[in-house]
Design a protein around this motif. Structure first.
Motif, PDB file in Angstrom:
ATOM      1  N   PHE A 211       0.838  -1.186   0.000  1.00 49.21           N
ATOM      2  CA  PHE A 211       0.000   0.000   0.000  1.00 49.21           C
ATOM      3  C   PHE A 211       0.881   1.246   0.000  1.00 49.21           C
ATOM      4  O   PHE A 211       1.937   1.267   0.643  1.00 49.21           O
ATOM      5  CB  PHE A 211      -0.906   0.032   1.234  1.00 49.21           C
ATOM      6  N   GLY A 212       0.427   2.273  -0.699  1.00 50.31           N
ATOM      7  CA  GLY A 212       1.080   3.577  -0.655  1.00 50.31           C
ATOM      8  C   GLY A 212       0.038   4.637  -0.356  1.00 50.31           C
ATOM      9  O   GLY A 212      -0.921   4.794  -1.113  1.00 50.31           O
ATOM     10  N   VAL A 213       0.189   5.356   0.761  1.00 46.94           N
ATOM     11  CA  VAL A 213      -0.786   6.379   1.137  1.00 46.94           C
ATOM     12  C   VAL A 213      -0.066   7.695   1.384  1.00 46.94           C
ATOM     13  O   VAL A 213       1.108   7.720   1.759  1.00 46.94           O
ATOM     14  CB  VAL A 213      -1.590   5.973   2.395  1.00 46.94           C
ATOM     15  N   GLY A 214      -0.789   8.794   1.190  1.00 48.50           N
ATOM     16  CA  GLY A 214      -0.204  10.112   1.404  1.00 48.50           C
ATOM     17  C   GLY A 214      -0.001  10.861   0.107  1.00 48.50           C
ATOM     18  O   GLY A 214      -0.692  10.642  -0.893  1.00 48.50           O
ATOM     19  N   CYS A 215       0.973  11.761   0.091  1.00 46.71           N
ATOM     20  CA  CYS A 215       1.247  12.595  -1.073  1.00 46.71           C
ATOM     21  C   CYS A 215       1.666  11.754  -2.271  1.00 46.71           C
ATOM     22  O   CYS A 215       2.554  10.892  -2.152  1.00 46.71           O
ATOM     23  CB  CYS A 215       2.346  13.602  -0.725  1.00 46.71           C
ATOM     24  N   ASN A 216       1.036  12.005  -3.403  1.00 51.57           N
ATOM     25  CA  ASN A 216       1.362  11.282  -4.630  1.00 51.57           C
ATOM     26  C   ASN A 216       1.735  12.244  -5.761  1.00 51.57           C
ATOM     27  O   ASN A 216       1.582  11.933  -6.935  1.00 51.57           O
ATOM     28  CB  ASN A 216       0.158  10.415  -5.046  1.00 51.57           C
ATOM     29  N   SER A 217       2.239  13.419  -5.395  1.00 48.43           N
ATOM     30  CA  SER A 217       2.557  14.445  -6.392  1.00 48.43           C
ATOM     31  C   SER A 217       3.605  13.987  -7.395  1.00 48.43           C
ATOM     32  O   SER A 217       3.673  14.509  -8.512  1.00 48.43           O
ATOM     33  CB  SER A 217       3.052  15.717  -5.688  1.00 48.43           C
ATOM     34  N   TYR A 218       4.446  13.030  -7.014  1.00 42.07           N
ATOM     35  CA  TYR A 218       5.488  12.546  -7.903  1.00 42.07           C
ATOM     36  C   TYR A 218       5.282  11.077  -8.274  1.00 42.07           C
ATOM     37  O   TYR A 218       6.181  10.439  -8.813  1.00 42.07           O
ATOM     38  CB  TYR A 218       6.854  12.721  -7.247  1.00 42.07           C
ATOM     39  N   GLY A 219       4.112  10.535  -7.927  1.00 42.09           N
ATOM     40  CA  GLY A 219       3.835   9.134  -8.225  1.00 42.09           C
ATOM     41  C   GLY A 219       4.397   8.177  -7.211  1.00 42.09           C
ATOM     42  O   GLY A 219       4.429   6.963  -7.440  1.00 42.09           O
ATOM     43  N   GLN A 220       4.840   8.692  -6.041  1.00 48.62           N
ATOM     44  CA  GLN A 220       5.499   7.850  -5.050  1.00 48.62           C
ATOM     45  C   GLN A 220       4.579   6.848  -4.364  1.00 48.62           C
ATOM     46  O   GLN A 220       5.053   5.929  -3.684  1.00 48.62           O
ATOM     47  CB  GLN A 220       6.222   8.715  -4.000  1.00 48.62           C
ATOM     48  N   CYS A 221       3.258   7.013  -4.523  1.00 50.31           N
ATOM     49  CA  CYS A 221       2.316   6.048  -3.954  1.00 50.31           C
ATOM     50  C   CYS A 221       1.888   4.993  -4.963  1.00 50.31           C
ATOM     51  O   CYS A 221       1.025   4.155  -4.673  1.00 50.31           O
ATOM     52  CB  CYS A 221       1.089   6.767  -3.385  1.00 50.31           C
ATOM     53  N   GLY A 222       2.464   5.053  -6.164  1.00 49.81           N
ATOM     54  CA  GLY A 222       2.236   4.001  -7.143  1.00 49.81           C
ATOM     55  C   GLY A 222       0.907   4.073  -7.857  1.00 49.81           C
ATOM     56  O   GLY A 222       0.370   3.045  -8.289  1.00 49.81           O
ATOM     57  N   ARG A 223       0.352   5.263  -8.009  1.00 47.73           N
ATOM     58  CA  ARG A 223      -0.898   5.430  -8.751  1.00 47.73           C
ATOM     59  C   ARG A 223      -0.770   6.671  -9.644  1.00 47.73           C
ATOM     60  O   ARG A 223       0.169   7.459  -9.492  1.00 47.73           O
ATOM     61  CB  ARG A 223      -2.090   5.567  -7.806  1.00 47.73           C
ATOM     62  N   ILE A 225      -0.932  10.264 -11.204  1.00 48.01           N
ATOM     63  CA  ILE A 225      -0.869  11.577 -10.564  1.00 48.01           C
ATOM     64  C   ILE A 225      -2.109  12.375 -10.948  1.00 48.01           C
ATOM     65  O   ILE A 225      -2.407  12.566 -12.131  1.00 48.01           O
ATOM     66  CB  ILE A 225       0.399  12.328 -10.999  1.00 48.01           C
ATOM     67  N   VAL A 226      -2.835  12.842  -9.922  1.00 47.79           N
ATOM     68  CA  VAL A 226      -4.058  13.608 -10.129  1.00 47.79           C
ATOM     69  C   VAL A 226      -3.903  14.969  -9.468  1.00 47.79           C
ATOM     70  O   VAL A 226      -3.628  15.050  -8.271  1.00 47.79           O
ATOM     71  CB  VAL A 226      -5.290  12.881  -9.552  1.00 47.79           C
ATOM     72  N   SER A 227      -4.053  16.026 -10.223  1.00 44.81           N
ATOM     73  CA  SER A 227      -3.922  17.373  -9.681  1.00 44.81           C
ATOM     74  C   SER A 227      -5.000  17.633  -8.639  1.00 44.81           C
ATOM     75  O   SER A 227      -6.170  17.279  -8.827  1.00 44.81           O
ATOM     76  CB  SER A 227      -4.024  18.407 -10.816  1.00 44.81           C
ATOM     77  N   GLU A 228      -4.617  18.245  -7.505  1.00 48.63           N
ATOM     78  CA  GLU A 228      -5.541  18.579  -6.424  1.00 48.63           C
ATOM     79  C   GLU A 228      -6.240  17.345  -5.856  1.00 48.63           C
ATOM     80  O   GLU A 228      -7.375  17.398  -5.380  1.00 48.63           O
ATOM     81  CB  GLU A 228      -6.595  19.582  -6.906  1.00 48.63           C
ATOM     82  N   GLU A 229      -5.561  16.225  -5.872  1.00 47.04           N
ATOM     83  CA  GLU A 229      -6.142  14.978  -5.372  1.00 47.04           C
ATOM     84  C   GLU A 229      -6.325  15.026  -3.855  1.00 47.04           C
ATOM     85  O   GLU A 229      -5.473  15.524  -3.123  1.00 47.04           O
ATOM     86  CB  GLU A 229      -5.227  13.796  -5.718  1.00 47.04           C
ATOM     87  N   ASP A 230      -7.451  14.514  -3.365  1.00 46.61           N
ATOM     88  CA  ASP A 230      -7.653  14.331  -1.927  1.00 46.61           C
ATOM     89  C   ASP A 230      -7.099  12.959  -1.566  1.00 46.61           C
ATOM     90  O   ASP A 230      -7.784  11.943  -1.623  1.00 46.61           O
ATOM     91  CB  ASP A 230      -9.140  14.416  -1.580  1.00 46.61           C
ATOM     92  N   SER A 231      -5.827  12.936  -1.206  1.00 46.92           N
ATOM     93  CA  SER A 231      -5.119  11.670  -1.013  1.00 46.92           C
ATOM     94  C   SER A 231      -5.549  10.925   0.236  1.00 46.92           C
ATOM     95  O   SER A 231      -5.199   9.753   0.413  1.00 46.92           O
ATOM     96  CB  SER A 231      -3.604  11.922  -0.959  1.00 46.92           C
ATOM     97  N   THR A 232      -6.293  11.571   1.139  1.00 45.75           N
ATOM     98  CA  THR A 232      -6.675  10.918   2.391  1.00 45.75           C
ATOM     99  C   THR A 232      -7.593   9.724   2.162  1.00 45.75           C
ATOM    100  O   THR A 232      -7.705   8.845   3.026  1.00 45.75           O
ATOM    101  CB  THR A 232      -7.371  11.914   3.340  1.00 45.75           C
ATOM    102  N   TRP A 233      -8.282   9.674   1.003  1.00 41.15           N
ATOM    103  CA  TRP A 233      -9.228   8.593   0.747  1.00 41.15           C
ATOM    104  C   TRP A 233      -8.605   7.450  -0.044  1.00 41.15           C
ATOM    105  O   TRP A 233      -9.257   6.427  -0.264  1.00 41.15           O
ATOM    106  CB  TRP A 233     -10.444   9.137  -0.013  1.00 41.15           C
TER     107      TRP A 233
END
Length: 477
Positions: A211-223, A225-233
């Protein structure tokens, strides 16, 4: 003297009167008198059964008696096991004790800015913590306790690196104490490893999900990249990865996974080539790392910032990423390197058993228990030795090896961005480097240019270094 749950720990810091007695017979008589009043239902555990225990009833002086025998007094309901320690900056909740940042004045509690020495977190007494990782102002724990969640987090949560938490005034952007991280984990599965980056968390499970949770601004969570993403969900497993997970590693904004077969997979930030995917662009899609790693059985990857090291089963070291401080100068003069290369080592180094990469330096441990360092910054060899392009030995006596203890070996090296820790085979922890908020755990706030032992009540089995705080799991003596 530390008392908790019918347990009394004594390091023989028992004051000037007794510690300055010159007569052994006088000391023995006084010890016997003190111990005679100790309740019969308690037992004494000692390394040397011929020595009598001592109850701390004399004026406390923490600077005296440190070299004397240690005893553990145990109540009948206590079970010897693991303990959890944290230290460093406390203002962001990363140390996991709510009273530090939300003191109860009625209980005479004070606001704590930082802890310069290891602080035992009671969360570790009620939960079986099997892994700990310190990020940038937050801490994550893997827990193996029946009937409870298997992953918890505390500290900063602005990017959802601790999952979604609803507060009285909206989403919680900081947790003052450990709370469960809600992941889409199967009922028969549980988290067994965690690793934290700058603002993201990686977790791997017993059944091989990552699992990768948190900031994904650089693709570090493996999904994607979505601008203004609410990553908490975002709490679903990363897709496209093999299921035979051996270990995971979160760099600053890059992520890695090592399989049991020895493959290295990566995703995330790549401006310095730190994902090793043979280009310098962002890489939100998981993929296998190639270069000189192809055909190798890798057992570990270390990356706390933008330079990465990999260790093979044969003891070879491979490096890629940032080279601005000469970490990879043995194979390239370029400031960045996007493809893993085998790093030639001096023959004197021998077989390597562990590696670590900080923000500007690299470290290795060989099978003799020696530690070597190169790069730039606090290399562990004093204030006048801050740069080296080749591995150089850190004097073994700095880790406790001497004529009285000739067999002491370092078995593990763990890096933060600006600090380093090493664990010996006896469970002693040593630290050095930048000392932000006391994250070295040495009792002061000064930077440290060579290893110094961190004092804590237990044998350290796991350590983790964030940017301004640190943590450790320890066994009782």
């Amino acid at each position: 003297m530390l008392s908790n749950c019918c347990i009394t720990y004594s390091l023989y810091k028992y004051g000037k009167n007794l510690s300055r007695l010159t007569s052994c017979e006088t000391r023995r008589v006084l010890q016997a008198e003190l111990c005679s009043s100790w309740p019969a239902q308690y037992q004494c555990y000692s390394r040397d059964a011929s020595k009598l225990p001592l109850i701390n009833r004399l004026p406390h002086d923490p600077d005296l008696g440190l070299d004397l025998e240690e005893h553990v007094y145990e109540g009948k309901n206590h079970k010897l096991g693991l303990k959890l320690f944290l230290w460093g900056v406390a203002t962001q909740g990363a140390l996991g004790r709510s009273s530090f940042i939300k003191p109860d004045r009625k209980k005479s509690q004070d606001y704590i800015t930082f802890r310069r020495q290891p602080h035992r977190l009671d969360f570790g007494d009620t939960h079986k913590v099997i892994d700990v990782s310190c990020g940038y102002g937050f801490t994550v724990f893997a827990v193996n306790s029946k009937g409870r969640p298997s992953i918890y987090g505390t500290g900063l949560n602005k990017e959802g690196q601790l999952g979604y938490h609803k507060g009285k005034k909206g989403d919680q952007v900081m947790l003052a104490e450990p709370a469960p991280i809600d992941l889409a984990i199967a009922q028969d599965d549980r988290v067994i490893k965690v690793s934290c980056g700058r603002a993201h968390t990686l977790a791997s499970t017993k059944n091989g999900a990552v699992f990768g949770v948190g900031c994904n601004s650089y693709g570090q969570c493996g999904r994607a990249i979505v601008s203004e993403e609410d990553s908490t969900w975002c709490r679903t497993p990363i897709t496209g990865l093999p299921s035979d997970v051996r270990t995971i590693e979160a760099g600053q904004d890059t992520s890695f996974m090592v399989t049991k077969s020895g493959e290295v997979w990566s995703w995330g930030w790549g401006a310095d080539g730190q994902h090793g995917r043979e280009h310098y662009n962002l890489e939100p899609t998981v993929g296998r790392v190639g270069g000189d790693l192809l055909g190798q059985k890798v057992v570990k990857v270390s990356c706390r910032a933008d330079c990465a090291l990999a260790l093979s089963e044969e003891g070879d070291i491979f490096g890629w990423g940032n080279n601005e401080y000469g970490q990879l100068r043995a194979v390239s003069e370029d400031p960045q390197m996007h493809t893993p290369r085998l790093l030639p080592l001096p023959s004197s180094v021998g077989r390597v058993v562990d590696v670590g990469a900080s923000g500007s330096a690299c470290f290795l441990v060989n099978d003799k228990g020696d530690v070597y360092s190169w790069g730039f910054g606090p290399l562990g060899r004093g204030p006048d030795n801050l740069h080296s392009s080749q591995p150089q030995l850190i004097p073994p006596p700095l880790f406790g090896r001497n004529s009285y203890n000739p067999d002491v070996k370092v078995v593990s090296v763990v890096c933060g961005v600006h600090m380093v820790t090493c664990i010996t085979d006896g469970g002693n922890l040593y630290s050095w480097g930048r000392n932000t908020g006391g994250n070295l755990g040495l009792g002061h706030l000064n930077p440290q240019s060579f290893p110094v032992q961190v004092c804590m009540m237990g044998r350290v089995v796991k350590a983790s270094c964030g940017v301004d705080h640190s943590g450790a799991i320890a066994l009782n003596f």
